[in-house]
Structures are given as C-alpha cells and as structure tokens.
Design a protein around this motif. Sequence first.
Motif, PDB file in Angstrom:
ATOM      1  N   ILE A   1       0.942  -1.353  -0.126  1.00 61.95           N
ATOM      2  CA  ILE A   1       0.048  -0.022   0.001  1.00 61.95           C
ATOM      3  C   ILE A   1       0.957   1.247   0.038  1.00 61.95           C
ATOM      4  O   ILE A   1       0.759   2.265  -0.322  1.00 61.95           O
ATOM      5  N   VAL A   2       2.084   1.196   0.562  1.00 61.50           N
ATOM      6  CA  VAL A   2       2.972   2.169   0.519  1.00 61.50           C
ATOM      7  C   VAL A   2       3.091   3.094  -0.775  1.00 61.50           C
ATOM      8  O   VAL A   2       2.838   4.262  -0.903  1.00 61.50           O
ATOM      9  N   PRO A   3       3.315   2.493  -1.880  1.00 59.43           N
ATOM     10  CA  PRO A   3       3.549   3.079  -3.321  1.00 59.43           C
ATOM     11  C   PRO A   3       2.317   3.698  -3.806  1.00 59.43           C
ATOM     12  O   PRO A   3       2.154   4.399  -4.137  1.00 59.43           O
ATOM     13  N   VAL A   4       1.093   2.958  -3.138  1.00 61.04           N
ATOM     14  CA  VAL A   4      -0.189   3.210  -3.688  1.00 61.04           C
ATOM     15  C   VAL A   4      -0.578   4.687  -3.249  1.00 61.04           C
ATOM     16  O   VAL A   4      -0.982   5.700  -3.611  1.00 61.04           O
ATOM     17  N   MET A   5      -0.372   4.904  -1.827  1.00 60.51           N
ATOM     18  CA  MET A   5      -0.686   5.841  -0.833  1.00 60.51           C
ATOM     19  C   MET A   5       0.151   7.105  -1.500  1.00 60.51           C
ATOM     20  O   MET A   5      -0.104   8.441  -1.676  1.00 60.51           O
ATOM     21  N   GLU A   6       1.647   6.728  -1.776  1.00 55.11           N
ATOM     22  CA  GLU A   6       2.256   7.740  -2.400  1.00 55.11           C
ATOM     23  C   GLU A   6       1.685   8.319  -3.813  1.00 55.11           C
ATOM     24  O   GLU A   6       1.574   9.387  -3.891  1.00 55.11           O
ATOM     25  N   ALA A   7       1.264   7.356  -4.493  1.00 56.58           N
ATOM     26  CA  ALA A   7       0.557   7.854  -5.901  1.00 56.58           C
ATOM     27  C   ALA A   7      -0.768   8.617  -5.593  1.00 56.58           C
ATOM     28  O   ALA A   7      -0.694   9.748  -6.149  1.00 56.58           O
ATOM     29  N   MET A   8      -1.516   8.243  -4.646  1.00 54.29           N
ATOM     30  CA  MET A   8      -2.812   9.035  -4.550  1.00 54.29           C
ATOM     31  C   MET A   8      -2.351  10.383  -3.764  1.00 54.29           C
ATOM     32  O   MET A   8      -2.995  11.529  -4.100  1.00 54.29           O
ATOM     33  N   ALA A   9      -1.546  10.501  -3.267  1.00 54.92           N
ATOM     34  CA  ALA A   9      -1.035  11.733  -2.396  1.00 54.92           C
ATOM     35  C   ALA A   9      -0.182  12.672  -3.539  1.00 54.92           C
ATOM     36  O   ALA A   9      -0.560  13.945  -3.688  1.00 54.92           O
ATOM     37  N   ALA A  10       0.429  11.998  -4.420  1.00 56.06           N
ATOM     38  CA  ALA A  10       1.102  12.759  -5.525  1.00 56.06           C
ATOM     39  C   ALA A  10      -0.020  13.347  -6.646  1.00 56.06           C
ATOM     40  O   ALA A  10       0.094  14.486  -7.062  1.00 56.06           O
ATOM     41  N   ILE A  11      -1.143  12.616  -6.717  1.00 59.90           N
ATOM     42  CA  ILE A  11      -2.155  12.872  -7.754  1.00 59.90           C
ATOM     43  C   ILE A  11      -2.854  14.124  -6.970  1.00 59.90           C
ATOM     44  O   ILE A  11      -3.203  15.103  -7.846  1.00 59.90           O
ATOM     45  N   VAL A  12      -3.264  14.172  -5.718  1.00 61.04           N
ATOM     46  CA  VAL A  12      -3.747  15.236  -5.176  1.00 61.04           C
ATOM     47  C   VAL A  12      -2.961  16.571  -5.248  1.00 61.04           C
ATOM     48  O   VAL A  12      -3.622  17.558  -5.646  1.00 61.04           O
ATOM     49  N   LEU A  13      -1.724  16.178  -5.098  1.00 59.99           N
ATOM     50  CA  LEU A  13      -0.733  17.470  -5.291  1.00 59.99           C
ATOM     51  C   LEU A  13      -0.663  18.207  -6.475  1.00 59.99           C
ATOM     52  O   LEU A  13      -0.577  19.414  -6.643  1.00 59.99           O
ATOM     53  N   ALA A  14      -0.607  17.031  -7.729  1.00 58.18           N
ATOM     54  CA  ALA A  14      -0.186  17.737  -8.946  1.00 58.18           C
ATOM     55  C   ALA A  14      -1.613  18.488  -9.210  1.00 58.18           C
ATOM     56  O   ALA A  14      -1.463  19.528  -9.863  1.00 58.18           O
ATOM     57  N   ASP A  15      -2.625  18.120  -8.858  1.00 61.88           N
ATOM     58  CA  ASP A  15      -3.876  18.795  -9.141  1.00 61.88           C
ATOM     59  C   ASP A  15      -4.073  20.069  -8.370  1.00 61.88           C
ATOM     60  O   ASP A  15      -4.538  21.118  -9.061  1.00 61.88           O
ATOM     61  N   GLN A  16      -3.610  20.061  -7.102  1.00 62.70           N
ATOM     62  CA  GLN A  16      -3.828  21.418  -6.643  1.00 62.70           C
ATOM     63  C   GLN A  16      -2.862  22.266  -6.932  1.00 62.70           C
ATOM     64  O   GLN A  16      -2.957  23.529  -7.057  1.00 62.70           O
ATOM     65  N   PHE A  17      -1.584  21.872  -7.507  1.00 61.14           N
ATOM     66  CA  PHE A  17      -0.409  22.624  -8.035  1.00 61.14           C
ATOM     67  C   PHE A  17      -1.202  23.423  -9.182  1.00 61.14           C
ATOM     68  O   PHE A  17      -1.186  24.765  -9.257  1.00 61.14           O
ATOM     69  N   MET A  18      -1.853  22.526 -10.116  1.00 61.24           N
ATOM     70  CA  MET A  18      -2.391  23.161 -11.140  1.00 61.24           C
ATOM     71  C   MET A  18      -3.458  24.174 -11.008  1.00 61.24           C
ATOM     72  O   MET A  18      -3.610  25.076 -11.602  1.00 61.24           O
ATOM     73  N   ARG A  19      -4.471  23.910 -10.153  1.00 55.38           N
ATOM     74  CA  ARG A  19      -5.703  24.777  -9.427  1.00 55.38           C
ATOM     75  C   ARG A  19      -4.935  26.027  -8.942  1.00 55.38           C
ATOM     76  O   ARG A  19      -5.528  27.138  -9.406  1.00 55.38           O
ATOM     77  N   GLN A  20      -3.896  25.995  -8.319  1.00 58.64           N
ATOM     78  CA  GLN A  20      -3.074  27.041  -7.699  1.00 58.64           C
ATOM     79  C   GLN A  20      -2.486  27.979  -8.758  1.00 58.64           C
ATOM     80  O   GLN A  20      -2.669  29.350  -9.183  1.00 58.64           O
ATOM     81  N   GLU A  21      -2.057  27.219  -9.783  1.00 66.50           N
ATOM     82  CA  GLU A  21      -1.308  27.873 -10.721  1.00 66.50           C
ATOM     83  C   GLU A  21      -2.261  28.674 -11.945  1.00 66.50           C
ATOM     84  O   GLU A  21      -1.841  29.488 -12.594  1.00 66.50           O
TER      85      GLU A  21
END
Lengths: 355, 355, 355, 355
Positions: B327-347
């Motif tokens: 689950i460790v890499p899956v959790m990293e993936a989900m966190a990364a997906i949230v952050l990538a989306d938030q970066f774009m929304r902010q940018e």
Amino acid sequence: MSGSSFGTLFRISTFGESHGPGVGVIVDGVPPGLPLSEEDIQLEMNRRKPGQSEVTTPRQESDRVHILSGVFEGLTTGTPLGIVLYNQDMRPSAYDDIRELFRPGHADFTYLAKYGIRDHRGSGRASGRETAGRVAAGAVAKKLLAQRGVSVTAYTLRAAGISCESFDPAVIEKNPMRACDPVAAEKMVARVKELSEIGDSVGGIIECRIQGVPAGLGEPVFDKLDAELAHAILSLGAVKGIEFGSGFACADMRGSEHNDWMDSEGFLSNNAGGVLGGISTGQEIVFRAAVKPTSSITVKQKTRNIRGEEREIVTEGRHDPCICPRIVPVMEAMAAIVLADQFMRQEARGRKNQA
Amino acid sequence: MSGSSFGTLFRISTFGESHGPGVGVIVDGVPPGLPLSEEDIQLEMNRRKPGQSEVTTPRQESDRVHILSGVFEGLTTGTPLGIVLYNQDMRPSAYDDIRELFRPGHADFTYLAKYGIRDHRGSGRASGRETAGRVAAGAVAKKLLAQRGVSVTAYTLRAAGISCESFDPAVIEKNPMRACDPVAAEKMVARVKELSEIGDSVGGIIECRIQGVPAGLGEPVFDKLDAELAHAILSLGAVKGIEFGSGFACADMRGSEHNDWMDSEGFLSNNAGGVLGGISTGQEIVFRAAVKPTSSITVKQKTRNIRGEEREIVTEGRHDPCICPRIVPVMEAMAAIVLADQFMRQEARGRKNQA
Amino acid sequence: MSGSSFGTLFRISTFGESHGPGVGVIVDGVPPGLPLSEEDIQLEMNRRKPGQSEVTTPRQESDRVHILSGVFEGLTTGTPLGIVLYNQDMRPSAYDDIRELFRPGHADFTYLAKYGIRDHRGSGRASGRETAGRVAAGAVAKKLLAQRGVSVTAYTLRAAGISCESFDPAVIEKNPMRACDPVAAEKMVARVKELSEIGDSVGGIIECRIQGVPAGLGEPVFDKLDAELAHAILSLGAVKGIEFGSGFACADMRGSEHNDWMDSEGFLSNNAGGVLGGISTGQEIVFRAAVKPTSSITVKQKTRNIRGEEREIVTEGRHDPCICPRIVPVMEAMAAIVLADQFMRQEARGRKNQA
Amino acid sequence: MSGSSFGTLFRISTFGESHGPGVGVIVDGVPPGLPLSEEDIQLEMNRRKPGQSEVTTPRQESDRVHILSGVFEGLTTGTPLGIVLYNQDMRPSAYDDIRELFRPGHADFTYLAKYGIRDHRGSGRASGRETAGRVAAGAVAKKLLAQRGVSVTAYTLRAAGISCESFDPAVIEKNPMRACDPVAAEKMVARVKELSEIGDSVGGIIECRIQGVPAGLGEPVFDKLDAELAHAILSLGAVKGIEFGSGFACADMRGSEHNDWMDSEGFLSNNAGGVLGGISTGQEIVFRAAVKPTSSITVKQKTRNIRGEEREIVTEGRHDPCICPRIVPVMEAMAAIVLADQFMRQEARGRKNQA
C-alpha cells in the motif's frame, strides 16, 4: 479553483466571510415537492449559532435564514435554493490589531500566502461562520434522509481529556457540551470553564452515528461512501482526523478479529463501521473525528507579522473555549449532505435489474 | 455514478477488474512537454506488484505498462494518457467456491447489494489490483512534483503491533515491510510470518511525509488540501482512518499546546501537519493512515451465502498477510495525484497580483 | 440534476425565480486582487434591465446589485463572490389567469412535466430574469478579459426581417435595437412597433465578435472553445441555433473555398470563425445566434390547461416585442464567462515548456 | 484541462491519437445488468469505419472493439467499461512532409500554439479517429435508450449543394451518403466523385431526429437538453453550426407563427424542435448540424511552416471527399450519450411526488 462547491447531484455552493454583509448557500439538485419552510432550516441553524452557553462564544447572531428561491407555496420546485443570512454582530474594528499579525493556529498566514490578499476581519472566509451555509443545506438534506428513514446523530464523545462512558441519545441536546453521557458532560463543562478562565481552549472527539442507511450506498472506486464522508468532514477547519468503525485500532488487530462475520440474520459485529469496499453494509455507519483545540486563546503567544518581524499576540475577541458542541450540528449537516447525494446517485440507477 | 474519476485539472479515470482482460487508467490534464516513458511508470509499478517477498502475495503479475496515447517522441503532448496493463496470472476458477459466498471483510456483500450483480473473481473491481492504474497515474504526478521540488515518501510506521522507533528514509525500500526503522522491520517480518503460518493477517499504520510543498496549496472551503488527501487515501479499500500532524492526539491538547508558533524564521512546531485552514503552510505535510488487516485469511470464519444460508468459509487463494508494504506506493501515488492537481489549480491563478 | 452551475475554474451558479424574493449568482474561481465594485457590475446590469425603450418590456426593475462576499477593500480576495438582486416590480397576481394554462412557446408545460410542480408567476425559473445573475458574473469575466486585452461585442445583426448592411461598433449602444447599422436599426424599430401594436413579436439574429484572443484557447476534445460557447449560448431560453464563421453556408462550400489559407503574416480569411479543432486561432472569433420571437403575445392562441382541456389564451403582461436588444448583453456575458474559464484552464498549464 | 470527458452520470472519457498504438474510451455510470457484447458495439463501429465506399477514405481499419472491463458473463456490472481499439493501418511516415507545415483547415497550427508540441501524424488527437471511442460509448447509450423506447436517427440532409426532397428512413443505410432520399443520394454521390477527382471536397448538413423521448428531460438552466446537445455536436471537429426545430428561420418569424399551439391531443406543430425552456416536450427532437468540407484536399494551397515561411501544400494521404456519411453514426452516438445522461439525471429525482 472553484473549491466552494460540494456534491454531484445534491450540490451545495457556499459564499461569505465572517464580517462581510452576509453568508449563504445555493443548494442545487433538491428534488421537487419537498415541504420546506425557513423555520425548518432555522431549527438546525439555532443549534449551530453562537451564544448558546458559557462554553461557546458570546457573539450574538440571530442567524435568521432567508430563502430567496426554490420554494413555492411551501414545496420545493426542483430549482436551486438560494439561502442568505446577513451578518449582524460585526465588529471588524475589533480585528484592527491583528491586521498585520498571523494568529497561531489560524489560517491567516496560509490565506495570505495563497491569495496575496487577506480579509483579516474575524478570519474572513476561514471563519467558522462560513459553516452556517452548510448547516442550512444540511437541514434540507436531513429532510430528504428522513423520507428514506435515515437519521444522523453526532455528539461529543470526549473533550478536555474526559470521555463519555455511556451513550444516551436523549441527553445530547440537553447539555451544553452535546455529550452523550450527562455525567461526563458536567465534568467537561467544569474543565472547559476552568481553562477558559486562564484564556486557554480544549479539543475533543466527535462521534457520528447514521442509522437507517440500506446496503448499497457509495460510488467506488473514488467516491466511496467513507472517502466522501472523510472529504466532507476534513473540510471543516478544526478537524484533524477521521476514523471509521474500529478505526486506528484496526492497525493492531488480526484479520480474524477485525473481519465482521455474518450469519443468516446479518452481521455479527461492526468493526468496519458500516462500510465495506466503500459501500454501506446496511449496518449503522459510525465514524469519529478529531477536533483540535480552538486556536483563538488569550494566552500570550509568539508569532510574526506580515513583514516577518517577531511579535507577541493575545487573541482577544469572542471565542469558543471548546468548539465541539457547535461543530456537532455542522458535522451532522456534512454527513447528511454526503448521504443525500449518494442516495440520488444510487437512485439514478433505477432500472438496474430490468435489462 | 461515475465514481471512477478523481481530480479537477490533473484528472484520472480508472477501469478494470482483478480477473478480467486488463486494468488501466486515463490521465487527463498532464501538461505538454513532460519527458515520459513506459519505463518511468514501470519503476513505480514494480514497487506495487505482487510477489516481492514472503510478506506479500505470491501472485505473479509482470504488470507491464503500455502507454497507448499522449506521448510523442518521448514527451507528453497535453492530450490524455491512455495506459493499460493486461492481467496475466488469472485463475478465475480458483474463485468458483466463493461464487455464492460473502467473504468476511470483503466487499462481496455490498457490491451485490449495490449493483444486483457481482464479478466474484478475485473481488472484481474491489480488488487491490484496481490500484495499478492509480500507481501509473501517480508516477506521472510524481514527475510533475519533482519539477517543483516536491517529494512524497510513505512507509510502514507500525505493523503487527510493532512500531518503528527511528526514521531513516534510506532503509524504507530495503526491507520487505517498507518500514522506516530496520530493527522494527525485522521484528515485523517475523511476526507477520508467524501469523501467516496460522492463516491470519495483520494491519498497520502508514505514515506519509511530503516535502517541498510551498505555502498556498489547497482550495477552500471544500477542496482543502487535507480534505482532498483524506478523500484520496480513504478511497483505498484497506484504509479505515487518517490523521494529520498531531492527529487524534489533538483532542487532548490545549490551544496553547497545539497552536504552532512562528518566529521570523518560520514555524516553531508542526502540530498542524503542514496544513492550516486547508492550505499548505510550507512545512512538511504529515499524515498517517490506518490499514486494516487483510480480509483474506485461511482461519475458518462464519458467513452466509447469497440465499441467506449460514456457511463456514476458509479464504484460499494467494493473499498478502500484511498489505502495508504494497500500500505504501499506492498511498504515495494518491498523495502525488492530489498535489499535482492542487498545484495546477493554484497555478491557474497566475496573474493574481497583476490586477 | 445540479444544472445551475457552469464552468470549470471560473464557475458560476445562479439561483432565483422571476417573482420570488430575489435572484443571484455565486462566482467561484475569481483570481484575487481584481479591483471590483458594485458599480462595475451595475453598468452591465443596466444594459440588460427592462424598461429601456419602446421595443422592450415596460416592467421596472432597479436591478440594484448587492455584493455580499468576495471583495475586501475594493479588491477580490479569491473567495467566492455572492451577488444578490432583489425583485421589486413583482405582480404575481397578474399571472393568476394562467395558473392552469400552458402558454404557447413557454416552458410552462415542460417544467410541469419535469418537476411535477410549477411556479407559474412570470415563468418562474424559466424567466429571462434568471439571466441577471449571468450578466453580473459576466461583468466580472469581462474585467478578467480586459486584463488580457480581450473584448466581447454582440449586436443585433437582423431583426423583424431586416438585416444590417454596415458594421459600426460605435452605434450599437446608441440605438434601441443594439444593431450595428443605424439605418437598419431605424427600420427595425418601426417594424417592431408596428407588430407590437397588433400584439405580435419578432425574432432576430445576434452576432458576436471577440477580439484579442490569442491562439491556444479551448480544451479538446469535449470542451472545445466552440463547443463550450455553443453550450453557453444555447442555454439561453430564446436561442434556437448557433453558427461559427461561415456557419451553415459551409455546407455548400468546397474545401478549397472554406479552408483559410496562411501566409507569413497569418491567416488570409476567417471562414472558421477563429476556431480550428476547437482551439482559438488568434483571429477574431465570430458567431451568430438565432433568437426566436418572444413567446408572450396578445394575439389569441390555442392551448390547453393542466387538465388537458382546450383553451384560448391571450398572454397579457409586460413583455418585450423583440428580445434581441436585451439579449445582447446576456450573450456577451455568457461568451465572456466561457473565455475567462478557458483562459484559466490554459494558464493552469503554466510550465508547459519547462520540463 | 481535462477536456477529454463528457457527461455527468453517464460519463465518457476518450484517449488516443490517429497514429499511436490505439484509441479508446472509458464509459462510467452504465447501470448494471445491461446485456452487452463486443459485437453490439462492433455493429455501430462498422458504420463509422473508413473504407466503406468510394465517397469515403480508403484507409483500412478493422476497428476491432476490445472490452477490457465492466462486463461479466454478458451483463454490465455497473463498473466502468474500458474499451480499446488498436490502430492498424498506420503510415506515420506518410506525414513526414507535413511535419513542419500547417495544413489549411486543420488544427495543426492551433495544437502547436496551445501545447507547444504537436503529434503531426494524421492530425494526432484532432483526427476523426478519436471519435471511434465516442461511437463505442454511443452504442452502449443506444442500448439504454432502446430500453426506454427511444431511437436516434441521423442522416445526410444536404451535401454538395444537393438537398433531400423526401424522407425515408429505410434508405439511409442503403446509400453511401446516408441520405434520406435515394434520388438525391445518387446525385450527391455523382457530384462528390466529380469533385474528388479534381482533389476537392464538399460539406453538407446532417439532420438528427430523436423519437420516443418523454416530456421532462433537460437540466435548466445551464444543462438544458438543447445546450448539452449543442455542446456534444459542436465538439465534433467538422461541425460549424447547429439549429433546433425551425432553427435560424425563426429569426424571420413572428411569435404568432413560431409558437407551437396545443390542443387536448398535444402540440399542433414543432417549430421548437421538441425542446422548450431546455426541457423535452415529448415531441420528436429535431436538430441540424452544418458540416464543413473536408480540409484535406489535393488542390494546391497556400500556407506557412512552423518558422513562419510561406509554403505551398498539397495534402496527400487517404481522405474522405465528403465526411457526412461517416459523421452520421458519430452524431447519433453523441446525441445518444447526451440523452442517456439526461435520463439518469432525471431518474435520480425518483421520489419527486412522494414528499
């Protein structure tokens, strides 16, 4: 952007700042024909409003609900509800001192970092006042749930280090802590007042039980029922965690302990908290949320101003020494909104077995 | 309905069942010009794949990634990535015995209640295999984060009742538990094997630290950074809770303890876990998730079949006695997906100070 | 459900019925730091309001704009704008006669069929009054476009069978038809008055030109610039068609005629109307919309009542004999909203060439 | 960003470029229990595929449909359908000559302007090949509509300057133009071949009739039925306009002519095209779309290259001299997708009269 809306079919959009002209909400997707009056909403609003007891803020807001649209001759019409509450007991000048200071535990610093501008009056958009719109929408959601035999009950399970040791739903609205155990409630109140007098605050744990949900609600794989509830509950400023059923305790359990067995009558236990694979099991849905201690305290604290200079701060103003009792109706509202939306998403499958 | 998509600007949609022809994901919103190869994604996929050690399932899947679109001459084009993985080590007949049984802890009962139909082969859509698409999308998100100096690191903090007592990121990928403490890792492995031998399973706690996020990410009031992370992490089948920073411990703290003070250098503590008012503070973002013990065990359990008759069940098959390391890499993936989306929304607010 | 919101990043949600307490809009996603006053919005609102001339309805509405949130000290804060307009010249009793009748050309029948309930007062939600919220949001969008050098100009191209034969943007706001040719405008007014006197109404064609849009706006494959504009414009009750550039005339052209050639300076023609493959070309964007004749007329018509009985109807009340001049600002608003949203979606790609 | 998805409850997401490994679609929101095979989809796909006659491109694609998920034992399971088609007759090198040229009428220039990168092989994402995924999803939507008694029929109404003068649905699939009048069809074919021989192309008008839709579909005020159809149809690259019912002709009509009267039996005319106030009336829904002449022609044209230098171009390759017959099934697919989504959105209101 556009982070001020929530839901797919039962969809709410809130607006408003703590010390601007008003706050409100649009509720889109309410089915037509639902009996609805301002009074229906007012009842829930009154549970959230400030000034209810000595453990909450003395700010006075009548929190009078105005429905501007979506209701005709006492029934919803299927068009969006526009609901407004005007701010009244505004004292923006009370915040002049903190105009350039970042209050510890508040969103002052992050709002400025994000937007490059900040409405410093009473936390602006980050104020708990924004949740008035949610409670209004939640009142509508609760009516839809009542039609389906579903009830949502939240209460303070622990606060100021004191836990409830019994559960009596009848006492919740009868004590200022909205605790489920009247004996614990008294101890909580005493402790909160004690800390309040020295200018400090306390946190707590809210538990929420949802009864009457049939098996089958939840939209895998991303809009699972528990995922949506987590999203909704963590969108409340003071909440720092959520757990379902056995929650974090599951980490120390074995599969043979945690798995909920079934017999011909149904499930024999509820470690899952009523959700398996993101879909309701038909059992009671149970979750708990961690509520942090109120950030506004009069204890002297270290901080800095917008120019990066070190300062000391004492957050005067009218604050809740323990936010738990006022968060209870807000949490119920958010849970009800998630469920109303999930019901509609599931009901849109209407013909499922008629191929 | 339509619960198989996640994100606003960086948006993923997954498809696929455990024992059907294949699983996959569409990643829409990837900015053009990002160098991307199948190998980039394969590296993350290999961390998730089964058969890595004696504490995970022996199922063999090459988990070979195929990019069908969105990349041209080694660079993303701005059009959607279509990514497919074909299922290989399928043994649907291995599930014949459970065709009519509800396995305790699994979503068998709820999927049937919801859809009136159920692909019983290896949990179908509710299988952890669905997360392969998430990991593929997460690998892309991680590349976007790396461009912005952000890294996401998850690891097993506690499992089988044993907690890590030190934190060394260098050891995480070097022990089969993906724990951050090699001594604790050894004890965990021993205990997991012990329980695995008697057919039982264990849960644990995964911690995730995200470094390099500037202040300002998160979209109040509903798409707050912590609310979106909670949504993402709770959308994983085995997760039953999440907490940020001090987490549930905040319930027992006073405001004067929990508030993170600032001086001219920045914050003096991180009880908030790097998020205030739903917006990143610029500190490390820290959260923990509770992972339930694997539901598939060979201990004999009580259940019923689809006709409501009581049965006993022993879940044979190839299962992970402790799902934490996978689950460790899956959790990293989900966190990364949230952050990538938030970066774009902010940018997307690009011109914020140029009115 | 939830059909009352539009846009992805610049997102509007409207509420309100013609003869309820008020109408309004939430505009979410407005970047912070934009100078904005009620007066800025009022200017656009005044262009839409009734009672401007003899070719429009005599209903009197001050259409006074109230901003309830999202602006602080003259600048937007990045939080949602809540905007309300109270209804004033309400005469619900004027509609008592049609309570049970379906007015031809109106949405009375379809609203009742859809919702099982109908607010019959002045068309309720289906009234043109709902567009006040759109115009308010459009005023904000126009300010964002002005920052980017983009202007949106709509005008009546044809009405009552009379076409403009010249194009002078300076005359548009100076004639009651908002036509681009003053000579044609006079003829249109004469004809509209003539028909108005016998209780009839006329339709027309509105043309819209958008200048200053750089190449690159539009989000294939579904949210193409022209597809989103079509969605926005067809969401206006009176519009029955839209065409871009050469429009329907393209059906009779050959590829060698329709293709817009380029030389080193740019395009040599604009049959495409400024959009290729759903993305702006950098040329002027040109579209035309067909506006049906106002449905409310005092000519005697055949219809039925809610019990299916045949009736005759004469739609009394205060109506626009030609809606074109009042639809002009609404169409500009919708086009501006689409463009503001598309700009932000494109700008969210910020780092596109910095891999 | 994220422009590759469409729909709210019945939601499709496409991926794929003309000359990459493959194209496909995820269809999320399909109700469970619908009988579905690859063959069901293949039938629609074959209507769209190239190489059907001398008026379409000779490119050969088997367009073999692969369902990777969402179907179990012949029935949909309620989980997303993953559908893939592999590209076969790829000749990317055929496009080497145009690598640096902007083909007139194509999206070459705008894609490069938008993304800063361009997959030049056969138009990449802007290719009509992308619509294969839409047709696959449309085949599923059509099955849902058939359950509700709804059929969607599109056909060529006019092409190469020749109009159909009769309407016989039985002949549509029997002539290479998919025209509704066999005499006109013959003339069209002759004219298309004539122009094809000199390397030119022609446009046309497609009409679409949807029968069996009950009154009540459509989600005001933004997701009106006609607005969503306009969005869907304008998202097709070759379409430059759409009109409903009387369409642009309404501009010259009076209210007394355009209003559709009712008697006790229903409507007496259908100038509205089956939609009033954005909601279906229960009559036939009728719209027409303008299709531009195919951009790829072998007539010598002026253009420039990516360095701004003037060039001449002759677009070799395998192209459709008239795209109308192949757009017919795509337009039906898009209309069916909109309707399936609107049905589900309406059906989610299930309890409307049970308050």
